[in-house]
Design a protein around this motif. Structure first.
Motif, PDB file in Angstrom:
ATOM      1  N   GLY A 169     111.528 103.811  35.745  1.00 33.93           N
ATOM      2  CA  GLY A 169     111.637 104.159  37.032  1.00 33.93           C
ATOM      3  C   GLY A 169     112.386 105.415  37.316  1.00 33.93           C
ATOM      4  O   GLY A 169     112.797 106.002  36.597  1.00 33.93           O
ATOM      5  N   LEU A 170     111.824 106.086  38.547  1.00 31.39           N
ATOM      6  CA  LEU A 170     112.502 107.409  38.835  1.00 31.39           C
ATOM      7  C   LEU A 170     112.615 107.776  40.149  1.00 31.39           C
ATOM      8  O   LEU A 170     111.993 107.315  40.871  1.00 31.39           O
ATOM      9  CB  LEU A 170     111.367 108.472  38.253  1.00 31.39           C
ATOM     10  N   VAL A 171     113.864 108.348  40.627  1.00 29.26           N
ATOM     11  CA  VAL A 171     114.316 108.549  41.874  1.00 29.26           C
ATOM     12  C   VAL A 171     114.938 109.947  41.887  1.00 29.26           C
ATOM     13  O   VAL A 171     115.652 110.164  40.761  1.00 29.26           O
ATOM     14  CB  VAL A 171     115.167 107.503  42.670  1.00 29.26           C
ATOM     15  N   VAL A 172     115.154 110.368  43.013  1.00 27.98           N
ATOM     16  CA  VAL A 172     116.146 111.626  43.121  1.00 27.98           C
ATOM     17  C   VAL A 172     117.340 110.999  44.267  1.00 27.98           C
ATOM     18  O   VAL A 172     117.006 110.563  45.179  1.00 27.98           O
ATOM     19  CB  VAL A 172     115.644 112.804  44.076  1.00 27.98           C
ATOM     20  N   VAL A 173     118.673 111.044  43.729  1.00 24.85           N
ATOM     21  CA  VAL A 173     119.490 110.417  44.421  1.00 24.85           C
ATOM     22  C   VAL A 173     120.478 111.384  44.769  1.00 24.85           C
ATOM     23  O   VAL A 173     120.892 112.743  44.474  1.00 24.85           O
ATOM     24  CB  VAL A 173     120.362 109.389  43.453  1.00 24.85           C
ATOM     25  N   PRO A 174     121.229 111.077  46.050  1.00 26.42           N
ATOM     26  CA  PRO A 174     122.497 112.077  46.355  1.00 26.42           C
ATOM     27  C   PRO A 174     123.637 111.892  45.887  1.00 26.42           C
ATOM     28  O   PRO A 174     124.193 110.477  45.532  1.00 26.42           O
ATOM     29  CB  PRO A 174     122.537 111.529  47.928  1.00 26.42           C
ATOM     30  N   PHE A 189      96.624 106.583  40.205  1.00 25.31           N
ATOM     31  CA  PHE A 189      97.425 105.208  39.982  1.00 25.31           C
ATOM     32  C   PHE A 189      97.929 105.232  38.577  1.00 25.31           C
ATOM     33  O   PHE A 189      98.706 104.346  37.936  1.00 25.31           O
ATOM     34  CB  PHE A 189      96.781 104.296  40.096  1.00 25.31           C
ATOM     35  N   SER A 190      97.757 106.180  37.608  1.00 23.60           N
ATOM     36  CA  SER A 190      98.662 106.801  36.554  1.00 23.60           C
ATOM     37  C   SER A 190      99.719 107.064  36.789  1.00 23.60           C
ATOM     38  O   SER A 190     100.644 107.574  35.775  1.00 23.60           O
ATOM     39  CB  SER A 190      97.760 107.177  35.562  1.00 23.60           C
ATOM     40  N   ASN A 191     100.200 107.554  38.053  1.00 28.04           N
ATOM     41  CA  ASN A 191     101.424 107.968  38.176  1.00 28.04           C
ATOM     42  C   ASN A 191     102.247 106.932  38.695  1.00 28.04           C
ATOM     43  O   ASN A 191     101.949 106.252  39.826  1.00 28.04           O
ATOM     44  CB  ASN A 191     101.547 108.975  39.380  1.00 28.04           C
ATOM     45  N   GLN A 192     103.195 106.459  38.141  1.00 24.76           N
ATOM     46  CA  GLN A 192     104.328 105.423  38.653  1.00 24.76           C
ATOM     47  C   GLN A 192     105.043 105.936  39.594  1.00 24.76           C
ATOM     48  O   GLN A 192     105.226 105.127  40.848  1.00 24.76           O
ATOM     49  CB  GLN A 192     105.210 104.807  37.417  1.00 24.76           C
ATOM     50  N   GLU A 193     105.660 106.957  39.742  1.00 24.56           N
ATOM     51  CA  GLU A 193     106.503 107.451  40.570  1.00 24.56           C
ATOM     52  C   GLU A 193     106.338 109.009  40.836  1.00 24.56           C
ATOM     53  O   GLU A 193     106.056 109.841  39.746  1.00 24.56           O
ATOM     54  CB  GLU A 193     107.876 107.172  40.363  1.00 24.56           C
ATOM     55  N   VAL A 194     106.688 109.536  42.044  1.00 23.71           N
ATOM     56  CA  VAL A 194     106.525 111.034  42.457  1.00 23.71           C
ATOM     57  C   VAL A 194     107.756 111.184  43.298  1.00 23.71           C
ATOM     58  O   VAL A 194     108.079 110.493  44.219  1.00 23.71           O
ATOM     59  CB  VAL A 194     105.198 111.385  43.099  1.00 23.71           C
ATOM     60  N   ARG A 235     111.857  97.417  41.362  1.00 28.36           N
ATOM     61  CA  ARG A 235     111.554  99.052  41.415  1.00 28.36           C
ATOM     62  C   ARG A 235     112.881  99.745  41.763  1.00 28.36           C
ATOM     63  O   ARG A 235     113.760  99.232  42.732  1.00 28.36           O
ATOM     64  CB  ARG A 235     110.246  99.311  42.478  1.00 28.36           C
ATOM     65  N   LEU A 236     113.063 100.897  40.899  1.00 30.92           N
ATOM     66  CA  LEU A 236     114.195 101.552  41.577  1.00 30.92           C
ATOM     67  C   LEU A 236     113.978 102.362  42.620  1.00 30.92           C
ATOM     68  O   LEU A 236     112.860 103.073  42.760  1.00 30.92           O
ATOM     69  CB  LEU A 236     114.299 102.823  40.239  1.00 30.92           C
ATOM     70  N   LYS A 237     115.021 102.307  43.635  1.00 29.01           N
ATOM     71  CA  LYS A 237     114.823 102.905  44.806  1.00 29.01           C
ATOM     72  C   LYS A 237     116.012 103.813  45.246  1.00 29.01           C
ATOM     73  O   LYS A 237     117.084 103.441  44.782  1.00 29.01           O
ATOM     74  CB  LYS A 237     114.615 101.791  45.987  1.00 29.01           C
ATOM     75  N   ARG A 238     115.721 105.116  45.968  1.00 25.43           N
ATOM     76  CA  ARG A 238     116.843 105.855  46.261  1.00 25.43           C
ATOM     77  C   ARG A 238     117.500 105.261  47.871  1.00 25.43           C
ATOM     78  O   ARG A 238     116.761 104.388  48.530  1.00 25.43           O
ATOM     79  CB  ARG A 238     116.120 107.332  47.067  1.00 25.43           C
ATOM     80  N   THR A 239     118.675 105.258  47.974  1.00 31.63           N
ATOM     81  CA  THR A 239     119.308 104.959  49.152  1.00 31.63           C
ATOM     82  C   THR A 239     120.232 106.066  49.483  1.00 31.63           C
ATOM     83  O   THR A 239     120.507 106.962  48.815  1.00 31.63           O
ATOM     84  CB  THR A 239     120.309 103.535  48.918  1.00 31.63           C
ATOM     85  N   SER A 240     120.845 105.764  50.778  1.00 30.61           N
ATOM     86  CA  SER A 240     122.048 106.817  51.234  1.00 30.61           C
ATOM     87  C   SER A 240     123.165 106.864  50.458  1.00 30.61           C
ATOM     88  O   SER A 240     123.729 107.717  50.357  1.00 30.61           O
ATOM     89  CB  SER A 240     122.115 106.565  52.788  1.00 30.61           C
ATOM     90  N   PHE A 241     123.411 105.981  49.503  1.00 26.66           N
ATOM     91  CA  PHE A 241     124.622 106.144  48.664  1.00 26.66           C
ATOM     92  C   PHE A 241     124.389 106.298  47.266  1.00 26.66           C
ATOM     93  O   PHE A 241     125.199 106.762  46.380  1.00 26.66           O
ATOM     94  CB  PHE A 241     125.538 104.741  48.568  1.00 26.66           C
ATOM     95  N   GLY A 242     123.222 106.230  46.841  1.00 22.79           N
ATOM     96  CA  GLY A 242     122.528 106.444  45.390  1.00 22.79           C
ATOM     97  C   GLY A 242     121.250 105.575  45.276  1.00 22.79           C
ATOM     98  O   GLY A 242     120.277 106.469  45.466  1.00 22.79           O
ATOM     99  N   ALA A 243     121.416 104.533  44.749  1.00 26.43           N
ATOM    100  CA  ALA A 243     120.021 103.840  44.141  1.00 26.43           C
ATOM    101  C   ALA A 243     120.242 102.445  44.423  1.00 26.43           C
ATOM    102  O   ALA A 243     121.508 101.845  43.993  1.00 26.43           O
ATOM    103  CB  ALA A 243     119.404 104.728  42.684  1.00 26.43           C
ATOM    104  N   VAL A 244     119.346 101.788  44.282  1.00 26.74           N
ATOM    105  CA  VAL A 244     119.129 100.110  44.046  1.00 26.74           C
ATOM    106  C   VAL A 244     118.116  99.803  43.259  1.00 26.74           C
ATOM    107  O   VAL A 244     117.235 100.543  42.912  1.00 26.74           O
ATOM    108  CB  VAL A 244     119.148  99.446  45.318  1.00 26.74           C
TER     109      VAL A 244
END
Length: 450
Positions: A435-440, A394-399, A261-270
């Motif tokens: 996958g979807l995240v907001v990254v710094p 649950f039809s929402n994968q990511e918010v 799963r795509l995840k946000r981190t303090s440096f970007g994403a993993v």
């Protein structure tokens, strides 16, 4: 040990599990370094006062022996070449052409020990003791440790942190500001030089340098040295690339070829798969598919944890938190001052997932979603769960929350923006995503958009 200047790298060890092709640059993996000559090893031993016996004896070829790891590090320092180039982390604390001579001057001796297991290394009057954590680092992490410790010889010490995971505790792990030029700044300057000015460093070593510079610089200085902005990252449907939307433009980033799963981190994403997390670097592509395990953000703690259902690193105000949900359906938060996980708390419901946002609420946080669709906000200050109105669809994968709006990735692979009770396609993009995240995105390095 009261006189020792202990550089606690606070779990910022850098272990890299990757593979790469032979290149003209210096290698970045221990296994790719050739054997040293006996004369080279003797020179390094004399120049830095290496207690060879404590590292496992004189070893010229086998990097499984810690002596060869240290020799590899010194080889990188000796052989590294730098051109000109500007970056706001490069201040000239150390002359770029004199790292070897400067380290030699600041090092009275190096030995291997395990007397302070929570430290990576420490410096006592110019004598460095490399701990067990040092041996687990990548070449980049070990060179950074060497440079960090050498600055302590010149009298630079750390102070208590006013932000980050160690905010509010007495442990001296931060510097007041970057211009102080302490051990953190000299270490960060080296990483920036490798990325911006490096001539003969492997592209993956340069990528690792950017990851390390971002991950550490955003919390080890009490006065911020980096300024972040937010961007959107979406993982392509076939999981072969990440699409990043930053300042009105889309660009593509390489991603590790791993499931998760795509995840946000303090440096970007993993990419997080429950067993490990693999870094995605935002600033430029290296051209190499090597999967770089994340030992930059606190996803590194997964290496000490088993049976994880979900995991999240997040900030609440100036404080950084890390929470895990075990397969036993228990929640625990990492206790940074103690260097261990806090007590596990049994949950009265089965957790389906963690989310950093929920529809209809643009305030980011940490939310637990039950298998029945109930939503609970985790309050880190009290470690309490607060029930939230509504049900998870649950039809929402990511918010996620971006620019004071909720973006929602649905099961159809499309990204929508929430407007009141309705959903509208976001930016009219025709791509499908998994996958979807907001990254710094920090202003330390130029974002090469390609």
């Amino acid at each position: 040990m009261s006189q020792a200047m202990i550089a606690v790298f606070l779990f910022f060890s850098t272990m890299v599990f990757a593979s790469s092709q032979q290149s003209l640059q210096m290698p970045y993996k221990d296994s790719e370094f050739t054997c040293l000559s006996a004369s080279e090893a003797d020179k390094y031993t004399r120049d830095f006062g290496v207690d060879v016996r404590s590292f496992g004896g004189k070893e010229l070829c086998d990097a499984q022996v810690d002596t060869k790891k240290l020799f590899n590090d010194i080889k990188i320092v000796e052989g590294g070449q730098f051109a000109e180039g500007q970056n706001n982390l490069i201040k000239g604390f150390v002359n770029k052409s004199q790292y070897y001579d400067w380290l030699k001057e600041q090092t009275r001796g190096i030995e291997r020990g395990n007397d302070i297991p929570w430290a990576t290394a420490y410096n006592s009057g110019g004598y460095f003791t490399m701990q067990d954590g040092w041996a687990k680092l990548s070449t980049l992490g070990r060179v950074g440790t060497f440079i960090h410790e050498a600055r302590h010889t010149e009298g630079y010490r750390h102070i208590s942190c006013r932000q980050g995971p160690y905010q509010g505790v007495s442990l001296a792990g931060c510097d007041s500001n970057y211009n102080y030029g302490g051990s953190h700044a000299v270490e960060m300057e080296y990483y920036a030089r490798v990325s911006v000015q490096g001539i003969n460093f492997h592209p993956v070593y340069k990528k690792m340098a950017r990851l390390m510079a971002i991950a550490r610089s955003n919390f080890v200085f009490n006065t911020a040295v980096l300024q972040p902005r937010e961007a959107v990252m979406a993982l392509s449907e076939n999981r072969t690339q990440a699409h990043v939307y930053d300042q009105g433009q889309w660009f593509i980033r390489e991603v590790p070829a791993v499931e998760g799963r795509l995840k946000r981190t303090s440096f970007g994403a993993v990419i997080f798969n429950g067993l490990a997390a693999f870094a995605i670097e935002l600033y430029q592509n290296s051209g190499f598919p090597d999967a770089i395990e994340d030992t930059y953000s606190y996803y590194k703690l997964m290496g000490e944890t088993q049976n994880i259902k979900d995991f999240e690193e997040f900030d609440s105000g100036v404080k950084r938190h890390v929470v895990k949900i075990g397969n036993n359906n228990k929640l625990a938060e990492f206790d940074f001052p103690q260097g261990s996980w806090g007590s596990e708390k049994s949950l009265p419901f089965s957790v389906a997932k963690l989310s950093t946002a929920v529809p209809g609420n643009v305030k980011a946080g940490l939310f637990l979603v039950s298998t029945e669709g109930k939503i609970f906000n985790y309050v880190p200050e009290s470690q309490q769960l607060v029930s939230q109105p509504g049900q998870w669809d649950f039809s929402n994968q990511e918010v996620v929350t971006f620019k004071n709006q909720n973006l929602i990735l649905r099961n159809d692979g499309k990204i929508y923006v929430q407007s009141g009770e309705s959903l509208q396609p976001w930016l009219q993009t025709e791509n499908l995503y998994s996958g979807l995240v907001v990254v710094p995105v920090y202003d330390a390095f130029e974002v090469v958009k390609e």
